[in-house]
Design a protein around this motif. Sequence first.
Motif, mmCIF file in Angstrom:
data_model
loop_
_atom_site.group_PDB
_atom_site.id
_atom_site.type_symbol
_atom_site.label_atom_id
_atom_site.label_comp_id
_atom_site.label_asym_id
_atom_site.label_seq_id
_atom_site.Cartn_x
_atom_site.Cartn_y
_atom_site.Cartn_z
ATOM 1 N N THR A 138 0.837 -1.199 0.000
ATOM 2 C CA THR A 138 0.000 0.000 0.000
ATOM 3 C C THR A 138 0.870 1.247 0.000
ATOM 4 O OG1 THR A 138 -1.736 -1.159 1.225
ATOM 5 C CG2 THR A 138 -1.827 1.238 1.229
ATOM 6 N N SER A 139 1.932 1.228 0.789
ATOM 7 C CA SER A 139 2.865 2.355 0.829
ATOM 8 C C SER A 139 3.552 2.544 -0.517
ATOM 9 C CB SER A 139 3.906 2.113 1.931
ATOM 10 O OG SER A 139 4.792 3.200 2.028
ATOM 11 N N ALA A 140 3.901 1.431 -1.187
ATOM 12 C CA ALA A 140 4.550 1.521 -2.488
ATOM 13 C C ALA A 140 3.618 2.120 -3.529
ATOM 14 C CB ALA A 140 5.011 0.130 -2.936
ATOM 15 N N ALA A 141 2.355 1.710 -3.501
ATOM 16 C CA ALA A 141 1.383 2.267 -4.448
ATOM 17 C C ALA A 141 1.191 3.757 -4.209
ATOM 18 C CB ALA A 141 0.047 1.539 -4.319
ATOM 19 N N ALA A 142 1.128 4.140 -2.929
ATOM 20 C CA ALA A 142 1.000 5.556 -2.604
ATOM 21 C C ALA A 142 2.212 6.329 -3.098
ATOM 22 C CB ALA A 142 0.845 5.725 -1.093
ATOM 23 N N GLY A 143 3.383 5.713 -2.992
ATOM 24 C CA GLY A 143 4.604 6.357 -3.465
ATOM 25 C C GLY A 143 4.593 6.625 -4.954
ATOM 26 N N ALA A 144 4.002 5.706 -5.729
ATOM 27 C CA ALA A 144 3.912 5.907 -7.174
ATOM 28 C C ALA A 144 3.029 7.106 -7.509
ATOM 29 C CB ALA A 144 3.358 4.646 -7.837
ATOM 30 N N ALA A 337 1.536 5.510 -16.003
ATOM 31 C CA ALA A 337 2.404 4.620 -15.240
ATOM 32 C C ALA A 337 2.023 4.618 -13.761
ATOM 33 C CB ALA A 337 3.864 5.047 -15.401
ATOM 34 N N ALA A 338 1.760 5.804 -13.212
ATOM 35 C CA ALA A 338 1.407 5.901 -11.795
ATOM 36 C C ALA A 338 0.119 5.136 -11.493
ATOM 37 C CB ALA A 338 1.258 7.368 -11.392
ATOM 38 N N LEU A 339 -0.876 5.304 -12.352
ATOM 39 C CA LEU A 339 -2.143 4.605 -12.157
ATOM 40 C C LEU A 339 -1.976 3.100 -12.304
ATOM 41 C CD1 LEU A 339 -4.604 6.985 -14.049
ATOM 42 C CD2 LEU A 339 -4.324 6.723 -11.577
ATOM 43 N N THR A 340 -1.139 2.697 -13.278
ATOM 44 C CA THR A 340 -0.924 1.271 -13.508
ATOM 45 C C THR A 340 -0.226 0.621 -12.332
ATOM 46 O OG1 THR A 340 -0.764 1.648 -15.892
ATOM 47 C CG2 THR A 340 0.093 -0.431 -15.052
ATOM 48 N N PHE A 341 0.803 1.304 -11.810
ATOM 49 C CA PHE A 341 1.519 0.743 -10.670
ATOM 50 C C PHE A 341 0.618 0.696 -9.436
ATOM 51 C CE2 PHE A 341 5.478 2.477 -12.875
ATOM 52 C CZ PHE A 341 5.740 1.255 -13.476
ATOM 53 N N ALA A 342 -0.267 1.672 -9.318
ATOM 54 C CA ALA A 342 -1.217 1.644 -8.204
ATOM 55 C C ALA A 342 -2.150 0.450 -8.345
ATOM 56 C CB ALA A 342 -2.011 2.942 -8.155
#
Length: 508
Positions: A138-144, A337-342
């Motif tokens: 969850t933290s990684a997705a927020a970071g993206a 990219a940000a949305l995809t990684f999330a």
Amino acid sequence: MTATESTAPTPVPEDPGATPVPSDYSPRLYNDDLAPATERKWGAFSIFNVWTSDVHSLYGYFLAASLFLVAGNTFKFVIGIGVGSLVIYWLMTLIGKAGVKTGVPYPVLARASFGTFGANVPALVRAVVATFWYGAQTSAAAGAIVAFLTRYSGPRHFDATTHLLGHSGLEVVCFLGVWAAQLLIISKGMETVRRFQDFAGPVVWLMMLVLAVVLSVKAGALSFSVDMPAKDLAALAKSSTGLSVTPGSLAAIAAIAATWITYFAALVLNFGDFARFVPDEKTLRKGNIWGLPVNLILFSFVAALTTAAASKVYGQVILEPAKISARFGSVYLVLLAALTFAVATLGINVVANFVSPAFDFANVAPKYIDFRRGGMIAAVIALLLYPMHPWDNAPSFVNAIGSTMGPIFGVIVVDYYLIRKAQLDVPALYRENGEFRFQGGWNIRAFAAGAVGAVFSSLLPIYGPAGYSAALGPYSWFIGVIVSGSLYFAVSGGRSRIVAALPADATA
């Protein structure tokens, strides 16, 4: 009651008119979510996407890219990943077949070897691991998302000037947003989980290909290695993976395979949570073949090409895909990219880090905790851990997984396949005074074997013979499996007589 009536798996009540729960089923061991699965709608495509959702995450990419540095070049990297992926396929199919045959989730299957109530210990161990990763992903997705938003002055100023709970205000807001989005998905149950992963897996694959193509075009050609002196490459590889090996050596390739297998050590325990919804073993094998060796090798190959190309384009090795995409000039590409990684991170959290603790916590108190409440508990714990951000040392945590997961797996797989010959009295798993009561609901032999295996797998890689301790580090999971499994088989060999004494129809 005849032998047939007492041993045939009981269907989960779907409505008030369904077959009632047998009176000898204990409410301390049974609820609808823990009952043997009767609706089996998960086809090969859904199983395939269990694996795309599991590995196509920010940390999955980071691990693959880090192991690429250990390999030295793409060819050796694919060999190591390929060997590891084949072993993973075999292990997942092994435990998956038990899920298909019995229809029960991991904590219920663990009752056969650890005891009706003793199974709560391995269940909670798995739940703790999943809860850790729930917060980390969850933290990684927020970071993206933060990486994208800070391209603009307003969010960048908010990020720099506002701090809360040891994080910037923007990080907190994004974390809470991703955390809430996951709850929205998982609150609908396992069928919604299946639909979401069927969407998330292919989407992430497309973005990975876009990332690789864009960087390869920028680099001017396909890149199959990182241009860096061997000494510097070894130092970078050690800092990102903890592996003390010479990049490109045979020991490095073996360590890559072992680390890749260990990455899946937690899910190999509870893959039955998904396999139980598959109609037959043929469907299971088909989904596993495409989702594991085929998908894992291709994903890792793309990650290697992307890492190598990025090193040439930007003049430095960047292991985090969110940081790579954040450097793109196109705002739309960065947003995509940000949305995809999330989405990717939502996928792995829903599949690997929600389903398991949902069943594991439910197993502790079935009368009060169902699948949804169990998942909520995991989500709340991850939220409470956020201020301490323990997942900053995630690579070290991956290595620690082996010392806990291996012994548990060794006991369960030896008990199910070698001692019970894949024959299990499923209804007895829900009875307090049945075959799996052992010593007051606890199988002391299983715990003794698991404890010895955990000692060996955790201490031998650290305090082993001089010159060998560091080399044994990647193999802690295997040490735990072999030691615990062998010891459990030795002390429980007489238990095979129990199976032999059961009537032919007392199995599932």
